[in-house]
Design a protein around this motif. Structure first.
Motif: not given
Length: 328
Positions: A58-85
């Motif tokens: 199954g899906r492997k775990s990541v220790p709690s002390y490691i910073p995670k992206p917004s989708y790590a639990e929800s599977s939904i990525p954060c809003d992307r910028p509208k223009e090239a950054e």
């Protein structure tokens, strides 16, 4: 890991040969089927035609002390910028660290690949290396992706899910590594050979690496993004290969995918490179036709004619004088 334009049909998803460089995702999922594959001699060479095998772990775990992206639990990525950054010095330095780690992890792949080893075992090894370095494996749970890396073997063009299929002598595979470190993603991939591969495979891999190198060489401030696709398609055709046009490079930063969209075929998409932009270039070359389909697992993209593909990827930074390969 790249984005794809798809058209849903009754029981599979066809990748169109004239895609916009935009992202759509098919969430249609069913249980994978076991393949009775053997190495076949085809017009494209001698290799196994791959279908997904069962996923054992199954899906492997990541220790709690490691910073995670917004989708790590929800599977939904954060809003992307509208223009090239356009990134500042601090953001660029963060990108350097994440990209260096991604490349270091990719460099460990050869230590594990051998006949009989499975891509699921490879996923476990690299997952551990990534978290041991205090990073999060970016593909994990990104829009529900179940593994920490992508492994695309032979006729799998991309988004291959690591599974229990043993690697065969003569297989070629792309391993795609992205890590999230200190709030930023670093993304790269490369081709690997298992045992003794045929000359057709070697030529395909060499041509893909040449396409990537030539594309990077033209990147500089005020260059058109469309120039990337122009030189890649011309180079691929010169070597006797085609482009799978559905998969695009992308902007990257504290978001996994964002603008600009980088098409790898001749196009007239607008936009120019500017100092401080970071994005991936990741062409997929094919021995055969341009069409691929998404299998019932919702991710695995295979060529409709069973031709092998190859892909190579770097994350680059546009500098005042040209470009820097952050995943070099």
């Amino acid at each position: 890991m790249r984005r794809v334009t798809m058209l849903k049909t009754f029981n599979k998803t066809i990748i169109t040969t004239q895609p916009a460089c935009t992202f759509f995702k098919n969430f249609f999922k069913r249980e994978s089927k076991i393949s009775s594959e053997t190495n076949l001699k085809t017009s494209f060479g001698k290799y196994g035609i791959v279908k997904p095998w069962p996923i054992v772990s199954g899906r492997k775990s990541v220790p709690s002390y490691i910073p995670k992206p917004s989708y790590a639990e929800s599977s939904i990525p954060c809003d992307r910028p509208k223009e090239a950054e356009i990134k500042d010095k601090n953001q660029i330095e963060c990108m350097r660290h994440s990209c260096i780690l991604a490349r270091q992890i990719l460099g460990k792949v050869r230590n594990f690949l051998k006949v009989g080893f499975t891509t699921e075992q490879l996923d476990a090894k690299l997952h551990q290396l990534i978290i041991d370095n205090g990073a999060y494996p970016s593909p994990l749970n990104y829009q529900g992706f179940p593994k920490s890396i992508c492994t695309s073997v032979n006729n799998v063009a991309c988004h291959g899910i690591p599974d229990s299929r043993p690697l065969h002598n003569g297989d070629i595979l792309n391993v795609d590594i992205t890590v999230f470190l200190n709030g930023y993603h670093g993304d790269c991939s490369a081709m690997f050979k298992v045992g003794e591969v045929d000359e057709e495979a070697r030529q395909l891999i060499d041509a893909t690496e040449t396409c990537l190198s030539k594309a990077i060489s033209i990147c500089k401030p005020n260059e058109n993004f469309s120039s990337i696709g122009q030189i890649i398609e011309e180079t691929a055709q010169k070597h006797g290969f085609g482009i799978v046009p559905a998969f695009a490079g992308h902007g990257i930063g504290n978001y996994f995918h964002g603008p600009p969209d980088i098409c790898h075929f001749k196009n007239d998409e607008p936009g120019k490179m500017q100092t401080g932009m970071t994005f991936t270039i990741e062409p997929v070359l094919t021995q055969g036709g341009p069409d691929v389909e998404i299998l019932e697992d919702g991710w695995t993209a295979v060529t409709t004619d069973n031709a092998r593909t190859a892909q190579a990827e770097h994350t680059i930074l546009i500098t005042d004088t040209g470009s820097e390969i952050l995943t070099q």
